[in-house]
Motif scaffolding. Structure first.
Motif, PDB file in Angstrom:
ATOM      1  N   LEU A  45      -1.481  -2.903   2.852  1.00 41.91           N
ATOM      2  CA  LEU A  45      -2.965  -2.877   2.238  1.00 41.91           C
ATOM      3  C   LEU A  45      -4.031  -3.856   2.760  1.00 41.91           C
ATOM      4  CD1 LEU A  45      -2.281  -1.683  -1.355  1.00 41.91           C
ATOM      5  CD2 LEU A  45      -3.124  -0.311   0.431  1.00 41.91           C
ATOM      6  N   ASN A  46      -3.407  -5.076   3.233  1.00 41.08           N
ATOM      7  CA  ASN A  46      -4.227  -6.017   3.822  1.00 41.08           C
ATOM      8  C   ASN A  46      -4.605  -5.978   5.131  1.00 41.08           C
ATOM      9  OD1 ASN A  46      -4.562  -7.620   1.469  1.00 41.08           O
ATOM     10  ND2 ASN A  46      -2.717  -8.521   1.283  1.00 41.08           N
ATOM     11  N   GLY A  47      -4.150  -4.830   5.889  1.00 38.81           N
ATOM     12  CA  GLY A  47      -4.513  -4.593   7.197  1.00 38.81           C
ATOM     13  C   GLY A  47      -3.744  -3.946   7.995  1.00 38.81           C
ATOM     14  N   CYS A  86       8.419  -1.008   7.229  1.00 37.27           N
ATOM     15  CA  CYS A  86       9.261  -0.638   5.963  1.00 37.27           C
ATOM     16  C   CYS A  86      10.134   0.434   6.357  1.00 37.27           C
ATOM     17  CB  CYS A  86       8.232  -0.343   4.740  1.00 37.27           C
ATOM     18  SG  CYS A  86       7.185   1.374   4.914  1.00 37.27           S
ATOM     19  N   ASN A  87      10.139   1.178   7.193  1.00 32.61           N
ATOM     20  CA  ASN A  87      11.001   2.207   7.285  1.00 32.61           C
ATOM     21  C   ASN A  87      11.931   2.266   8.526  1.00 32.61           C
ATOM     22  OD1 ASN A  87      10.158   3.546   5.017  1.00 32.61           O
ATOM     23  ND2 ASN A  87       8.605   4.807   6.271  1.00 32.61           N
ATOM     24  N   ALA A 103       5.014   4.800  -5.021  1.00 33.35           N
ATOM     25  CA  ALA A 103       5.887   4.127  -4.227  1.00 33.35           C
ATOM     26  C   ALA A 103       7.153   3.882  -5.120  1.00 33.35           C
ATOM     27  CB  ALA A 103       5.300   2.670  -4.156  1.00 33.35           C
ATOM     28  N   PRO A 104       8.410   3.341  -3.961  1.00 30.09           N
ATOM     29  CA  PRO A 104       9.447   2.962  -4.829  1.00 30.09           C
ATOM     30  C   PRO A 104       9.525   1.990  -5.768  1.00 30.09           C
ATOM     31  CG  PRO A 104       9.804   3.129  -2.256  1.00 30.09           C
ATOM     32  CD  PRO A 104       8.287   3.096  -2.586  1.00 30.09           C
ATOM     33  N   ASP A 105      10.435   1.914  -6.437  1.00 29.30           N
ATOM     34  CA  ASP A 105      10.533   0.596  -7.581  1.00 29.30           C
ATOM     35  C   ASP A 105      10.115  -0.583  -7.156  1.00 29.30           C
ATOM     36  OD1 ASP A 105      11.076   2.528  -9.581  1.00 29.30           O
ATOM     37  OD2 ASP A 105      13.552   2.319  -9.236  1.00 29.30           O
ATOM     38  N   THR A 112       9.509  -4.608  -1.380  1.00 22.92           N
ATOM     39  CA  THR A 112       8.392  -3.638  -1.308  1.00 22.92           C
ATOM     40  C   THR A 112       7.046  -3.985  -1.763  1.00 22.92           C
ATOM     41  OG1 THR A 112       9.053  -3.195  -3.826  1.00 22.92           O
ATOM     42  CG2 THR A 112      10.365  -1.909  -2.061  1.00 22.92           C
ATOM     43  N   ASP A 113       7.038  -5.043  -2.696  1.00 26.06           N
ATOM     44  CA  ASP A 113       5.693  -5.546  -2.859  1.00 26.06           C
ATOM     45  C   ASP A 113       5.074  -6.385  -1.966  1.00 26.06           C
ATOM     46  OD1 ASP A 113       6.037  -4.874  -5.595  1.00 26.06           O
ATOM     47  OD2 ASP A 113       6.429  -6.679  -6.448  1.00 26.06           O
TER      48      ASP A 113
END
Length: 262
Positions: free
Chosen positions: A72-74, A115-116, A57-59, A64-65
């Protein structure tokens, strides 16, 4: 041999030499960026019986977090690439516009959480077996991607896929330790999807609600489910009434509440 070709050969040799090592990921990014500049690159391991694993993943930043936590939570369950994986997306280079539902780019998920957003997204897909897949997802800064960019990405695609297969063989054992916990979480998230609507909706209404959330129009839903467009509209009207909502964004908010409470 021109300078650009020589550079690609050097990057390719470094990619092969670093297989199984931490330096492989940087070598992979360098090769991809030689084809086209990318805003970000993610490498994700999909498995049909567990939650995805983010391999690269990017920094880390607050943004991003947050995106990774939501995914990941759904949110992965409404990701076009994840759903294409479940229905048999072939190994190779794919662009999101070729696989996403017809209304995906107007969906609340895309406009508020994806995200994109605003970039052309492509992915190198590597099927490992019938149940798992590696996705190397890249956001191409050039929007839309030109024919020349697509050709350059297609040209390196066999190398990227073969090199990552070899790399995976070297790192696979290190990824197995978290598989059990991911499978438990995946089952909890799957239950949210199976029971969406809290018992208020029929099975068909719940199915249509999830398809709307994923970015399908009612026309596409009718075709997908083999029902009349008018029937799909009636189901939509009924599920909105039962859930006491009036819009797709409100429907998405209920979904967000459900996965947050799982």
């Amino acid at each position: 041999m021109d300078d650009s070709s020589e550079n690609v050969y050097l990057l390719a040799s470094k990619l092969i030499d670093t297989s199984g090592a931490d330096a492989f990921n940087q070598a992979l990014l360098s090769l991809i960026n030689s084809a086209t500049p990318c805003e970000s690159v993610f490498v994700i391991h999909f498995h049909k019986n567990s939650r995805p694993t983010i391999l690269v993943a990017p920094d880390s930043t607050l943004l991003t977090d947050k995106i990774m936590d939501e995914y990941l939570n759904g949110f992965y369950m409404i990701d076009p690439f994840y759903n294409a994986f479940k229905t048999g997306l072939s190994t190779g280079l794919h662009f999101i516009k070729e696989i996403a539902p017809d209304d995906f780019f107007e969906s609340t998920y895309y406009t508020e959480h994806y995200c994109n957003r605003g970039y052309e997204e492509a992915a190198f897909i590597i099927n490992l077996d019938n149940d798992s897949q590696i996705q190397i997802s890249l956001t191409v800064i050039e929007t839309p991607a030109t024919t020349a960019t697509r050709q350059r990405l297609q040209a390196i695609s066999p190398l990227v896929i073969s090199a990552y297969r070899k790399h995976w063989q070297n790192i696979e054992n290190t990824q197995e330790t978290s598989q059990h916990a991911s499978a438990i979480i995946h089952e909890q998230i799957s239950n949210v999807f199976r029971n969406f609507g809290g018992g208020l909706l029929t099975e068909r209404e719940s199915e249509i609600a999830i398809l709307i959330i994923r970015g399908y129009s009612l026309i596409a839903i009718a075709e997908l489910l083999g029902i009349a467009h008018g029937t799909a509209k009636v189901h939509c009207k009924n599920l909105y009434s039962k859930l006491e909502i009036n819009s797709k964004s409100e429907l998405f908010s209920l979904f967000l509440d459900d996965i947050s409470d799982k």
